[in-house]
Design an enzyme around this catalytic site. Structure first.
Site, PDB file in Angstrom:
ATOM      1  N   LYS A  22       0.810  -1.089   0.023  1.00  0.00           N
ATOM      2  CA  LYS A  22       0.096   0.017   0.054  1.00  0.00           C
ATOM      3  C   LYS A  22       1.008   1.498  -0.009  1.00  0.00           C
ATOM      4  O   LYS A  22       0.642   2.254  -0.698  1.00  0.00           O
ATOM      5  CB  LYS A  22      -0.719   0.058   1.290  1.00  0.00           C
ATOM      6  CG  LYS A  22      -1.541   1.493   1.424  1.00  0.00           C
ATOM      7  CD  LYS A  22      -2.397   1.309   2.859  1.00  0.00           C
ATOM      8  CE  LYS A  22      -1.932   1.799   3.838  1.00  0.00           C
ATOM      9  NZ  LYS A  22      -1.346   3.188   4.055  1.00  0.00           N
ATOM     10  N   ASN A  23       1.794   1.504   0.896  1.00  0.00           N
ATOM     11  CA  ASN A  23       2.566   2.550   1.045  1.00  0.00           C
ATOM     12  C   ASN A  23       3.707   2.856  -0.063  1.00  0.00           C
ATOM     13  O   ASN A  23       4.395   3.721  -0.051  1.00  0.00           O
ATOM     14  CB  ASN A  23       3.521   2.598   2.380  1.00  0.00           C
ATOM     15  CG  ASN A  23       2.703   2.633   3.569  1.00  0.00           C
ATOM     16  OD1 ASN A  23       1.744   2.870   3.253  1.00  0.00           O
ATOM     17  ND2 ASN A  23       3.028   2.535   4.585  1.00  0.00           N
ATOM     18  N   CYS A 126      -5.019  13.252  12.983  1.00  0.00           N
ATOM     19  CA  CYS A 126      -5.183  11.790  12.526  1.00  0.00           C
ATOM     20  C   CYS A 126      -5.110  11.031  14.000  1.00  0.00           C
ATOM     21  O   CYS A 126      -4.417  11.573  14.842  1.00  0.00           O
ATOM     22  CB  CYS A 126      -3.765  11.535  11.849  1.00  0.00           C
ATOM     23  SG  CYS A 126      -3.455  10.081  11.779  1.00  0.00           S
ATOM     24  N   ARG A 131       0.739  14.692  13.518  1.00  0.00           N
ATOM     25  CA  ARG A 131       1.149  14.488  11.911  1.00  0.00           C
ATOM     26  C   ARG A 131       1.065  15.753  11.166  1.00  0.00           C
ATOM     27  O   ARG A 131       0.231  16.075  10.307  1.00  0.00           O
ATOM     28  CB  ARG A 131       0.520  13.479  11.201  1.00  0.00           C
ATOM     29  CG  ARG A 131       0.664  11.933  11.959  1.00  0.00           C
ATOM     30  CD  ARG A 131      -0.236  11.172  11.039  1.00  0.00           C
ATOM     31  NE  ARG A 131       0.628  10.346  10.344  1.00  0.00           N
ATOM     32  CZ  ARG A 131       0.341   9.287   9.603  1.00  0.00           C
ATOM     33  NH1 ARG A 131      -1.063   8.912   9.645  1.00  0.00           N
ATOM     34  NH2 ARG A 131       1.072   8.649   8.675  1.00  0.00           N
ATOM     35  N   VAL A 133       2.580  19.064   8.808  1.00  0.00           N
ATOM     36  CA  VAL A 133       3.356  19.164   7.223  1.00  0.00           C
ATOM     37  C   VAL A 133       4.134  20.135   7.249  1.00  0.00           C
ATOM     38  O   VAL A 133       4.815  20.529   6.203  1.00  0.00           O
ATOM     39  CB  VAL A 133       2.157  19.375   6.318  1.00  0.00           C
ATOM     40  CG1 VAL A 133       1.305  18.209   6.275  1.00  0.00           C
ATOM     41  CG2 VAL A 133       1.290  20.635   6.623  1.00  0.00           C
ATOM     42  N   ASP A 316       4.922   0.647  11.602  1.00  0.00           N
ATOM     43  CA  ASP A 316       3.807   0.119  11.413  1.00  0.00           C
ATOM     44  C   ASP A 316       3.675  -1.347  11.844  1.00  0.00           C
ATOM     45  O   ASP A 316       2.837  -2.241  11.654  1.00  0.00           O
ATOM     46  CB  ASP A 316       3.734   0.201   9.891  1.00  0.00           C
ATOM     47  CG  ASP A 316       3.389   1.511   9.267  1.00  0.00           C
ATOM     48  OD1 ASP A 316       3.094   2.293  10.271  1.00  0.00           O
ATOM     49  OD2 ASP A 316       3.212   1.778   8.253  1.00  0.00           O
ATOM     50  N   ARG A 408      -8.484  -0.916   4.660  1.00  0.00           N
ATOM     51  CA  ARG A 408      -7.658   0.295   3.919  1.00  0.00           C
ATOM     52  C   ARG A 408      -6.331  -0.367   3.617  1.00  0.00           C
ATOM     53  O   ARG A 408      -5.783   0.027   2.902  1.00  0.00           O
ATOM     54  CB  ARG A 408      -7.692   1.249   5.067  1.00  0.00           C
ATOM     55  CG  ARG A 408      -8.775   2.313   5.240  1.00  0.00           C
ATOM     56  CD  ARG A 408      -8.149   3.371   6.300  1.00  0.00           C
ATOM     57  NE  ARG A 408      -6.804   3.928   5.631  1.00  0.00           N
ATOM     58  CZ  ARG A 408      -6.113   4.231   6.726  1.00  0.00           C
ATOM     59  NH1 ARG A 408      -6.359   4.135   8.125  1.00  0.00           N
ATOM     60  NH2 ARG A 408      -4.851   4.694   6.189  1.00  0.00           N
TER      61      ARG A 408
HETATM   62  C1  UD1 Z   1       4.657   6.779   6.140  1.00  0.00           C
HETATM   63  C2  UD1 Z   1       3.613   5.505   6.112  1.00  0.00           C
HETATM   64  C3  UD1 Z   1       3.114   5.092   7.344  1.00  0.00           C
HETATM   65  C4  UD1 Z   1       4.242   4.920   8.263  1.00  0.00           C
HETATM   66  C5  UD1 Z   1       5.155   6.105   8.410  1.00  0.00           C
HETATM   67  C6  UD1 Z   1       6.543   6.172   9.072  1.00  0.00           C
HETATM   68  C7  UD1 Z   1       2.322   5.789   3.999  1.00  0.00           C
HETATM   69  C8  UD1 Z   1       1.151   6.045   3.043  1.00  0.00           C
HETATM   70  N1  UD1 Z   1       2.193   5.954   5.161  1.00  0.00           N
HETATM   71  O1  UD1 Z   1       3.669   7.963   6.627  1.00  0.00           O
HETATM   72  O2  UD1 Z   1       2.470   3.910   7.216  1.00  0.00           O
HETATM   73  O3  UD1 Z   1       4.089   4.641   9.732  1.00  0.00           O
HETATM   74  O4  UD1 Z   1       5.429   6.578   7.014  1.00  0.00           O
HETATM   75  O5  UD1 Z   1       7.109   4.938   8.769  1.00  0.00           O
HETATM   76  O6  UD1 Z   1       3.476   5.378   3.276  1.00  0.00           O
HETATM   77  N2  UD1 Z   1       6.514  14.745  10.539  1.00  0.00           N
HETATM   78  C9  UD1 Z   1       6.561  16.158  10.762  1.00  0.00           C
HETATM   79  N3  UD1 Z   1       6.018  17.100  10.101  1.00  0.00           N
HETATM   80  C10 UD1 Z   1       6.181  16.625   8.722  1.00  0.00           C
HETATM   81  C11 UD1 Z   1       5.981  15.378   8.148  1.00  0.00           C
HETATM   82  C12 UD1 Z   1       6.103  14.221   9.290  1.00  0.00           C
HETATM   83  O7  UD1 Z   1       6.561  16.259  11.961  1.00  0.00           O
HETATM   84  O8  UD1 Z   1       5.780  17.613   7.758  1.00  0.00           O
HETATM   85  C13 UD1 Z   1       6.533  13.578  11.577  1.00  0.00           C
HETATM   86  C14 UD1 Z   1       5.232  12.798  11.651  1.00  0.00           C
HETATM   87  O9  UD1 Z   1       4.216  13.541  12.536  1.00  0.00           O
HETATM   88  C15 UD1 Z   1       5.942  11.619  12.380  1.00  0.00           C
HETATM   89  C16 UD1 Z   1       7.368  11.474  11.591  1.00  0.00           C
HETATM   90  O10 UD1 Z   1       7.346  12.758  11.067  1.00  0.00           O
HETATM   91  O11 UD1 Z   1       6.096  11.965  13.793  1.00  0.00           O
HETATM   92  C17 UD1 Z   1       7.494  10.471  10.659  1.00  0.00           C
HETATM   93  O12 UD1 Z   1       6.252  10.868   9.781  1.00  0.00           O
HETATM   94  P1  UD1 Z   1       6.272  10.443   8.149  1.00  0.00           P
HETATM   95  O13 UD1 Z   1       7.634   9.496   7.775  1.00  0.00           O
HETATM   96  O14 UD1 Z   1       6.166  11.602   7.364  1.00  0.00           O
HETATM   97  O15 UD1 Z   1       5.036   9.422   8.240  1.00  0.00           O
HETATM   98  P2  UD1 Z   1       4.081   9.333   6.533  1.00  0.00           P
HETATM   99  O16 UD1 Z   1       4.897   9.538   5.498  1.00  0.00           O
HETATM  100  O17 UD1 Z   1       2.922  10.193   7.009  1.00  0.00           O
END
Ligand code: UD1
Length: 429
Positions: A22-23, A126, A131, A133, A316, A408
């Site tokens: 999926k990811n 979430c 989470r 951006v 995960d 999902r």
């Molecule tokens: C992806 C995966 C998810 C997995 C995660 C971590 C997909 C669709 N999802 O999620 O299943 O659990 O990687 O391996 O691929 N963060 C910030 N600011 C940002 C972005 C992220 O602080 O702008 C933080 C997040 O809150 C979290 C950490 O960085 O604490 C890691 O998140 P991230 O690697 O971005 O996760 P996703 O890409 O959303």
């Protein structure tokens, strides 16, 4: 709402085919926005998140067909899907769509690179933490993108295209690495991303972008170099196997006992999790097309784990491993370092008789002799499958409510487990 009923106690024996990840599928599908040509993806899993993203991409003008024709339900496993974004008809990703699936925020990368503008809703809260951006925004700004946040939307503009530059992530982010890589593929010059995510899904996306004509090197390491090109073409690319699904079923076998071959996957994608499973007492052997997992007789040993970005233990798989440790002969500590609120499964596991104490980001799990079936509630995707794993070893009947979370991310879970001898059924309505 569908529920899953499990009667615990049966070992698992047989073969489980592992689906496409999926990811990996989600960012690959989003990459189709980068070209007016057709991107063909093989091994796309049949999941609610994939269907949702197809709808979201359709809103931007992406047309799709399955194996050359329109989607028909109820056939085989993972599919080949053709995505064509001949014309981008809308550069706005509205709240109604982005709030349903966080990963759809990632369209900001290709839209800004191809169209010079994008208006994408903030994803909102979430269940597994705030989470934010900020990393996406800072990274895009480093490539010359002008960004304003207004009324819950990120308004991005790059009238002269994506600029050459460098960005070092202060924290590893899988999604932000995907987005910067996609945007930088069409940059006017060379982009260097430092402290990039090293997850196999990042490498899979880079391979696909390169097949589309991008010039990316270093994916899979912490420094990725992207030499921008003026346009990308179509390509044919295979979604890599789902390492989280692989690890989940390996943990299910370790929990229930038995002997299962996981097919169409690759043990190298999850070394860290498999090491922890071996330490717990599972017998794991890589094969040419997957791996073989066995646990006969002997009990489980307690093993401490802490989640970490790849190649560390994946967040995960944290909930699933905790489910396993609830039956270990001793006490284990499970620490979550990626998300601040990813312990919702703890109280549900406790309903089955698990003994878990939470303190900050660490759960102390005292193994118990028996778990007892009960009604439990799925709270997120990975948490819900941890309840299924616990149910496989619980005495009596476990009913997992709100299984739309499972749909999902797990393709035909009940069918895959039932074929190996588990008593698992979906109760509709
Ligand atoms: C992806 C995966 C998810 C997995 C995660 C971590 C997909 C669709 N999802 O999620 O299943 O659990 O990687 O391996 O691929 N963060 C910030 N600011 C940002 C972005 C992220 O602080 O702008 C933080 C997040 O809150 C979290 C950490 O960085 O604490 C890691 O998140 P991230 O690697 O971005 O996760 P996703 O890409 O959303």
């Amino acid at each position: 709402m569908d529920r899953i009923r499990i009667v615990g106690g049966n070992p698992l024996n047989g073969v489980i085919p592992i689906s496409g990840a999926k990811n990996a599928a989600l960012p690959l599908m989003i990459a189709s926005l980068l070209t007016d040509d057709t991107l063909t993806l093989e091994n796309v899993p049949r999941l609610a998140d994939v269907e949702q993203l197809i709808r979201i991409l359709g809103n931007h003008g992406v047309d799709y067909s399955v194996n050359g024709r329109r989607e028909r339900q109820g056939e085989g496993y993972s599919r080949t899907i053709h995505f064509t974004a001949r014309h981008i008809v809308d550069t706005t990703a509205p709240y109604e769509l982005v709030s349903k699936m966080r990963a759809s925020f990632w369209v900001i990368g290709p839209l800004i690179a191809r169209m010079g503008e994008a208006r994408v809703s903030l994803p909102g809260g979430c269940a597994i933490g705030t989470r934010p951006v900020d990393l996406f925004i800072d990274g895009l700004k480093a490539l010359g993108v002008e960004i304003e946040i207004e009324g819950g939307y990120v308004n991005a503009r790059a009238p002269n295209g994506i600029q050459a530059g460098a960005y070092e992530f202060p924290k590893v982010s899988v999604g932000a690495t995907h987005v910067l890589m996609m945007a930088a593929s069409l940059a006017n010059g060379t982009v260097e991303i430092r402290n990039a995510a090293r997850e196999p899904e990042v490498t899979n996306l880079a391979d696909c972008l390169n097949a589309m004509g991008a010039r990316i090197s270093g994916a899979g390491t912490s420094t990725i170099i992207i030499e921008g090109v003026s346009a990308l073409s179509g390509a044919r690319h295979r979604v890599l196997p789902d390492r989280i699904e692989t690890g989940t079923y390996a943990m299910a076998v370790a929990m229930a006992g038995g002997d299962v071959t996981l097919e169409d996957t690759n043990a190298n994608l999850l070394d860290s999790a498999l090491d922890s499973l071996r330490a717990a007492g599972a017998d794991i052997t890589p094969t040419n097309s997957g791996l073989h997992v066995r646990r006969n007789g002997a009990g489980l040993d307690p093993v401490d784990v802490a989640t970490d970005p790849f190649p560390g233990f994946p967040t995960d798989l944290q909930a699933q491993f905790m489910a396993l440790m609830t039956r270990a002969r001793g006490t284990s500590k499970i620490t979550e370092t990626i998300f601040e609120n990813r312990f919702m499964h703890v109280q549900e596991l406790a309903r089955l008789g698990a003994d878990i104490a939470l303190s900050g980001q660490t759960a102390t799990v005292k193994g118990v002799e028996t778990l007892n079936g009960a009604q439990v509630m799925a709270t997120d995707l990975r948490a819900s499958v941890s309840l299924v794993i616990a149910g496989l070893a619980a005495e009596g009947e476990t009913v997992v409510n709100r299984v739309y979370h499972l749909d999902r991310g797990f393709e035909r879970l009940e069918e895959k487990l039932t074929r190996c001898g588990a008593v698992v059924e979906r109760i509709s309505g």
